[in-house]
Design a protein around this motif. Structure first.
Motif, mmCIF file in Angstrom:
data_model
loop_
_atom_site.group_PDB
_atom_site.id
_atom_site.type_symbol
_atom_site.label_atom_id
_atom_site.label_comp_id
_atom_site.label_asym_id
_atom_site.label_seq_id
_atom_site.Cartn_x
_atom_site.Cartn_y
_atom_site.Cartn_z
ATOM 1 N N LYS A 1 0.779 -1.280 0.197
ATOM 2 C CA LYS A 1 -0.100 0.017 0.223
ATOM 3 C C LYS A 1 0.908 1.220 0.087
ATOM 4 C CE LYS A 1 -4.136 -1.949 2.395
ATOM 5 N NZ LYS A 1 -4.723 -1.900 3.367
ATOM 6 N N ARG A 2 2.078 1.208 0.775
ATOM 7 C CA ARG A 2 3.080 2.192 0.466
ATOM 8 C C ARG A 2 3.398 2.552 -0.702
ATOM 9 N NH1 ARG A 2 8.447 2.876 4.264
ATOM 10 N NH2 ARG A 2 8.772 4.890 3.735
ATOM 11 N N GLN A 3 3.723 1.474 -1.401
ATOM 12 C CA GLN A 3 4.391 1.731 -2.847
ATOM 13 C C GLN A 3 3.112 2.105 -3.823
ATOM 14 O OE1 GLN A 3 5.580 -2.531 -3.170
ATOM 15 N NE2 GLN A 3 7.603 -1.597 -3.575
ATOM 16 N N LEU A 4 1.741 1.830 -3.447
ATOM 17 C CA LEU A 4 1.007 2.409 -4.525
ATOM 18 C C LEU A 4 0.371 3.735 -3.874
ATOM 19 C CD1 LEU A 4 -1.354 -0.739 -4.688
ATOM 20 C CD2 LEU A 4 0.328 0.325 -6.343
ATOM 21 N N GLY A 5 0.867 4.192 -2.664
ATOM 22 C CA GLY A 5 0.516 5.627 -2.097
ATOM 23 C C GLY A 5 -0.905 5.577 -1.648
ATOM 24 N N ASN A 6 -1.313 4.325 -1.237
ATOM 25 C CA ASN A 6 -2.813 4.327 -0.730
ATOM 26 C C ASN A 6 -2.864 4.974 0.694
ATOM 27 O OD1 ASN A 6 -3.731 3.181 -3.007
ATOM 28 N ND2 ASN A 6 -3.489 0.931 -2.141
ATOM 29 N N GLY A 7 -1.645 4.996 1.144
ATOM 30 C CA GLY A 7 -1.694 5.709 2.753
ATOM 31 C C GLY A 7 -1.407 6.997 2.781
ATOM 32 N N ALA A 8 -1.130 7.746 1.773
ATOM 33 C CA ALA A 8 -0.678 9.111 1.537
ATOM 34 C C ALA A 8 -1.802 10.005 2.181
ATOM 35 C CB ALA A 8 -0.585 9.528 0.251
ATOM 36 N N SER A 9 -1.481 11.050 2.957
ATOM 37 C CA SER A 9 -2.323 11.956 3.788
ATOM 38 C C SER A 9 -3.022 12.625 2.715
ATOM 39 C CB SER A 9 -1.553 12.718 4.611
ATOM 40 O OG SER A 9 -0.759 13.655 4.130
ATOM 41 N N ARG A 10 -4.208 13.145 2.817
ATOM 42 C CA ARG A 10 -5.045 13.944 1.880
ATOM 43 C C ARG A 10 -5.475 15.327 2.572
ATOM 44 N NH1 ARG A 10 -9.907 9.633 0.038
ATOM 45 N NH2 ARG A 10 -8.380 7.931 -0.663
ATOM 46 N N SER A 11 -5.025 16.242 1.722
ATOM 47 C CA SER A 11 -5.250 17.724 2.390
ATOM 48 C C SER A 11 -6.299 18.324 1.440
ATOM 49 C CB SER A 11 -3.996 18.278 2.191
ATOM 50 O OG SER A 11 -3.535 18.485 0.787
ATOM 51 N N ARG A 12 -7.173 19.093 2.123
ATOM 52 C CA ARG A 12 -8.149 19.978 1.401
ATOM 53 C C ARG A 12 -7.931 21.199 0.857
ATOM 54 N NH1 ARG A 12 -13.645 20.156 4.733
ATOM 55 N NH2 ARG A 12 -13.494 17.826 4.305
ATOM 56 N N ALA A 13 -8.061 21.343 -0.248
ATOM 57 C CA ALA A 13 -7.472 22.591 -1.111
ATOM 58 C C ALA A 13 -8.381 23.802 -0.671
ATOM 59 C CB ALA A 13 -7.647 22.221 -2.743
ATOM 60 N N PRO A 14 -7.600 25.006 -0.544
ATOM 61 C CA PRO A 14 -8.529 26.124 -0.166
ATOM 62 C C PRO A 14 -9.872 26.053 -1.282
ATOM 63 C CG PRO A 14 -6.272 26.529 -0.383
ATOM 64 C CD PRO A 14 -6.299 25.063 -0.734
ATOM 65 N N ARG A 15 -10.779 26.634 -0.709
ATOM 66 C CA ARG A 15 -12.090 26.832 -1.559
ATOM 67 C C ARG A 15 -11.789 27.924 -2.894
ATOM 68 N NH1 ARG A 15 -17.056 27.317 2.549
ATOM 69 N NH2 ARG A 15 -16.991 25.310 3.242
ATOM 70 N N HIS A 16 -10.958 29.075 -2.513
ATOM 71 C CA HIS A 16 -10.540 29.874 -3.825
ATOM 72 C C HIS A 16 -9.730 29.439 -4.550
ATOM 73 C CE1 HIS A 16 -7.233 30.566 -0.754
ATOM 74 N NE2 HIS A 16 -6.554 30.770 -1.949
ATOM 75 N N GLU A 17 -8.849 28.179 -4.418
ATOM 76 C CA GLU A 17 -7.831 27.722 -5.359
ATOM 77 C C GLU A 17 -8.488 26.700 -6.403
ATOM 78 O OE1 GLU A 17 -4.289 24.612 -5.444
ATOM 79 O OE2 GLU A 17 -5.048 25.026 -3.542
ATOM 80 N N GLN A 18 -8.362 27.167 -7.552
ATOM 81 C CA GLN A 18 -8.972 26.535 -8.911
ATOM 82 C C GLN A 18 -8.239 25.666 -9.403
ATOM 83 O OE1 GLN A 18 -9.341 29.744 -11.691
ATOM 84 N NE2 GLN A 18 -11.043 30.843 -10.659
ATOM 85 N N LEU A 19 -8.691 24.397 -10.092
ATOM 86 C CA LEU A 19 -8.161 23.634 -10.715
ATOM 87 C C LEU A 19 -6.927 24.087 -11.661
ATOM 88 C CD1 LEU A 19 -7.987 20.411 -10.952
ATOM 89 C CD2 LEU A 19 -9.615 20.962 -13.048
ATOM 90 N N GLU A 20 -5.855 23.441 -11.380
ATOM 91 C CA GLU A 20 -4.722 23.585 -12.187
ATOM 92 C C GLU A 20 -4.697 22.914 -13.679
ATOM 93 O OE1 GLU A 20 0.364 23.923 -11.801
ATOM 94 O OE2 GLU A 20 -1.179 23.224 -10.033
ATOM 95 N N LYS A 21 -4.349 23.300 -14.614
ATOM 96 C CA LYS A 21 -4.345 22.651 -15.767
ATOM 97 C C LYS A 21 -3.204 22.501 -16.492
ATOM 98 C CE LYS A 21 -9.232 23.986 -16.496
ATOM 99 N NZ LYS A 21 -10.232 24.567 -17.583
ATOM 100 N N ALA A 22 -2.921 21.547 -17.508
ATOM 101 C CA ALA A 22 -1.755 21.415 -18.119
ATOM 102 C C ALA A 22 -2.218 21.553 -19.496
ATOM 103 C CB ALA A 22 -1.270 20.097 -17.771
ATOM 104 N N PRO A 23 -1.699 22.963 -20.269
ATOM 105 C CA PRO A 23 -1.984 22.954 -21.613
ATOM 106 C C PRO A 23 -1.233 21.907 -22.473
ATOM 107 C CG PRO A 23 -0.139 24.279 -20.652
ATOM 108 C CD PRO A 23 -0.513 23.681 -19.650
ATOM 109 N N THR A 24 -2.341 21.453 -23.436
ATOM 110 C CA THR A 24 -1.891 20.376 -24.538
ATOM 111 C C THR A 24 -0.997 21.095 -25.564
ATOM 112 O OG1 THR A 24 -3.918 20.910 -25.664
ATOM 113 C CG2 THR A 24 -4.133 19.197 -23.778
ATOM 114 N N GLY A 25 -0.961 22.175 -25.744
ATOM 115 C CA GLY A 25 -0.293 22.748 -27.059
ATOM 116 C C GLY A 25 -1.353 22.294 -28.584
ATOM 117 N N ILE A 26 -2.525 21.712 -28.176
ATOM 118 C CA ILE A 26 -2.991 21.134 -29.443
ATOM 119 C C ILE A 26 -3.982 22.330 -29.713
ATOM 120 C CG2 ILE A 26 -4.536 19.577 -30.440
ATOM 121 C CD1 ILE A 26 -3.631 17.685 -28.630
#
Length: 595
Positions: free
Chosen positions: A10-35
């Motif tokens: 589970k550690r290798q898969l990262g299933n035990g990683a801690s989860r943090s809640r993003a601030p409400r004002h933070e928008q979804l970050e995007k990766a431009p495709t260049g297409i």
């Protein structure tokens, strides 16, 4: 993969990683495709650090879109990528995309790309107990870590799960794969085959993906069009329509179908139509960024007007794109040369670019996409479409009108001055267009045949020209060896006369004017003679008056002398007679002097 799939902790898969809640004002970050176009539709690109599913049937462009996402990410955004392919080898992929200008081997040598071909045989996969894809995770994880990859493409997901007859295990592994990709922080693209009644074969991938893009390929009336639709996008607004996309030598280009907002900027600058008198009729020429429609029946000179506009733009040092759908560039240049327009010279100088293809080679959306791409590449301030009515061979009136609305909006948003030519038929209403786009046009010129006295001559009207005071008079339109010329027509009791009738009427009016001038000159000469005679009579009378006046004055003078002489004689007589005066005195010589 023989013995390729092993368990991970589970550690290798990262299933035990801690989860943090993003601030409400933070928008979804995007990766431009260049297409081209895809980032516009998705408002910035794919969700960064999350999986995106690209699904569609065979041959729709899924693999190419995934490869272009990796190549542009590595070349334009500095994000290395990993392509794990299950159907094509590294050599096959490199050869397939080489025609698009992509050098995968160069990116591999620069440590910007890893291609890992994984051969999967169902006979080599054994299902035993809690079977999972831990071996795949390890292999993919090593590839990601070796170059610090930020982007991952898995092509295609069906090959991974082809050996899973157990649906429950399949669903569990799908979820775990997508969760694992998120924990790695990579922006992942997974391609999948279209299923029956569902977006994918397993009907689960679209639910666990944060973004789902559906590719489609349709053939209507023997015209094929590839289309793209963003089915869902968690945490972000996106375009919801279907968008045509093109695969050519430069990759994928996507065209937004919806019209742009009516917020384009306007200009008060004027550009020449190429015909000096037409510019005068319009008060100085066309507005820059406006759309001009030149309509008329066959042979009225529509293409000639378009050629004049193209030459005027090039003469002003501006590039012009000429999109032809009826004649080849060589034929257009030859025909224009006969009226004194040398388009070939501007082509050599790089100021004029022709694009000539029959409309039925593509669908309407593909034509629209190609024009978008040509304009984006060539950046012309002026565009000619000759003629737009040929697109009716590809779609009906409403479809062509919809396509032209989007094209006009695009041209206006770029500030491009565009001239469209439109063919009308003899039985059609002259003040109307076959496609019905006249309401979208800023300036509308109508060329028509005027038949009289056994001749067919051309006339030009300005039906409308928004935002400018323009002439409301008809002009005779001539095509000469020195270009198009506009002449005044004859308007009289017999109506509008053009051609030889106009010339004959002008000759009659010229002859009548000469006769009137001659009559005026004759009357002027007669008046001059009378004036001279009158002046002579006045001079004679004046001379006679002066003679008589002198004679009268001489007579008066003689009469006065005579009276004086008589008076003197009487005095002498009185003296001699020693006559006295009233006082009783003698009139002596002295008294006479005093008297």
């Amino acid at each position: 993969m023989k013995r390729a799939f092993k368990k991970l902790t589970k550690r290798q898969l990262g299933n035990g990683a801690s989860r943090s809640r993003a601030p409400r004002h933070e928008q979804l970050e995007k990766a431009p495709t260049g297409i081209q176009g895809l980032d516009e539709i998705t408002f910035g690109g794919l969700p960064k650090g999350r999986p995106t599913l690209i699904c569609g049937s065979a041959g729709f462009g899924k693999t190419l879109m995934g490869v272009e996402f990796l190549v542009r990410g590595a070349m334009e955004y500095g994000e290395p990528g990993v392509l794990m392919a299950f159907e094509e080898t590294e050599a096959e992929l490199a050869k397939n995309v080489a025609s698009l200008g992509y050098d995968l081997y160069d990116l591999i040598e620069k440590k910007k790309l890893i291609i890992d071909y994984v051969h999967v045989e169902r006979s080599e996969i054994e299902e035993a107990g809690e079977y999972d894809l831990e071996g795949l995770f390890i292999r993919l994880g090593l590839a990601i870590d070796s170059i610090g990859a930020k982007r991952v493409v898995l092509d295609t997901i069906e090959a991974i799960f082809s050996g899973f007859p157990n649906a429950n295990i399949l669903r569990a592994e799908l979820r775990r794969l997508f969760r694992w990709l998120k924990t790695k922080g990579v922006t992942a693209v997974i391609t999948g085959e279209r299923g029956e009644g569902a977006l994918t074969r397993h009907g689960l991938e679209e639910y666990v993906s944060d973004c789902v893009i559906l590719l489609d390929h349709r053939v209507n009336d023997q015209m094929s069009t590839r289309r793209l639709r963003v089915v869902k996008y968690r945490g972000s607004l996106h375009g919801t329509n279907e968008y045509p996309f093109l695969i050519d030598e430069e990759g994928i280009s996507v065209l937004p179908v919806t019209s742009l907002g009516l917020d384009h900027k306007i200009s008060f600058e004027r550009v020449s139509s190429g015909v000096q008198r037409l510019d005068a009729m319009l008060g100085g020429g066309y507005y820059r960024g406006s759309t001009i429609l030149v309509s008329g029946t066959a042979g009225t000179g529509k293409s000639s007007m378009a050629g004049h506009f193209a030459e005027a733009a090039c003469r002003a040092g501006e590039r012009c794109l000429y999109v032809a759908s009826e004649e080849s560039p060589d034929q257009i240049m030859r025909n224009m040369h006969s009226i004194g327009i040398d388009l070939a010279g501007w082509v050599k100088k790089g100021l004029l670019k022709f694009d000539a293809e029959r409309p039925n080679i593509y669908g309407l959306e593909m034509h629209l996409l190609r024009i978008h791409k040509l304009i984006s590449q060539y950046q012309p301030p002026a565009v000619v479409l000759d003629p737009i009515t040929n697109y009716l061979a590809v779609g009906d009136q409403l479809e062509v009108k919809s396509m032209l609305i989007r094209l006009i909006d695009f041209l206006k948003s770029k500030g491009i001055t565009a001239v469209f030519t439109s063919l009308t038929h003899g039985g059609d209403a002259m003040e109307g267009t076959v496609i019905g786009v006249s309401s979208l046009i800023d300036t509308w010129l109508l060329l028509r045949d005027i038949e009289s006295n056994g001749e067919r001559n051309r006339g030009l009207y300005v039906i409308k020209s928004r935002g400018m005071a323009h002439s409301n008079q008809i002009r005779e339109f001539l095509l000469t060896s020195k270009g198009a010329q506009l002449l005044d027509v004859y308007l009289g009791a017999e109506g509008v006369l053009t051609g030889s009738a106009r010339v004959a009427q002008e000759a009659k009016e010229t002859a009548a004017a000469i006769l009137r001038q001659q009559e005026i000159e004759r009357r002027q000469r007669e008046l001059d003679r009378k004036r001279a005679a009158l002046d002579a009579q006045i001079a004679a009378l004046r001379a006679s008056y002066e003679v008589e006046s002198q004679e009268l004055e001489m007579g008066l003078a003689e009469e006065r002398l005579r009276e004086e002489k008589l008076a003197a004689d009487r005095l002498d007589m009185a003296r001699i007679r020693r006559a006295d005066d009233e006082n009783g005195r003698w009139k002596s010589k002295n008294n006479r002097k005093q008297s």
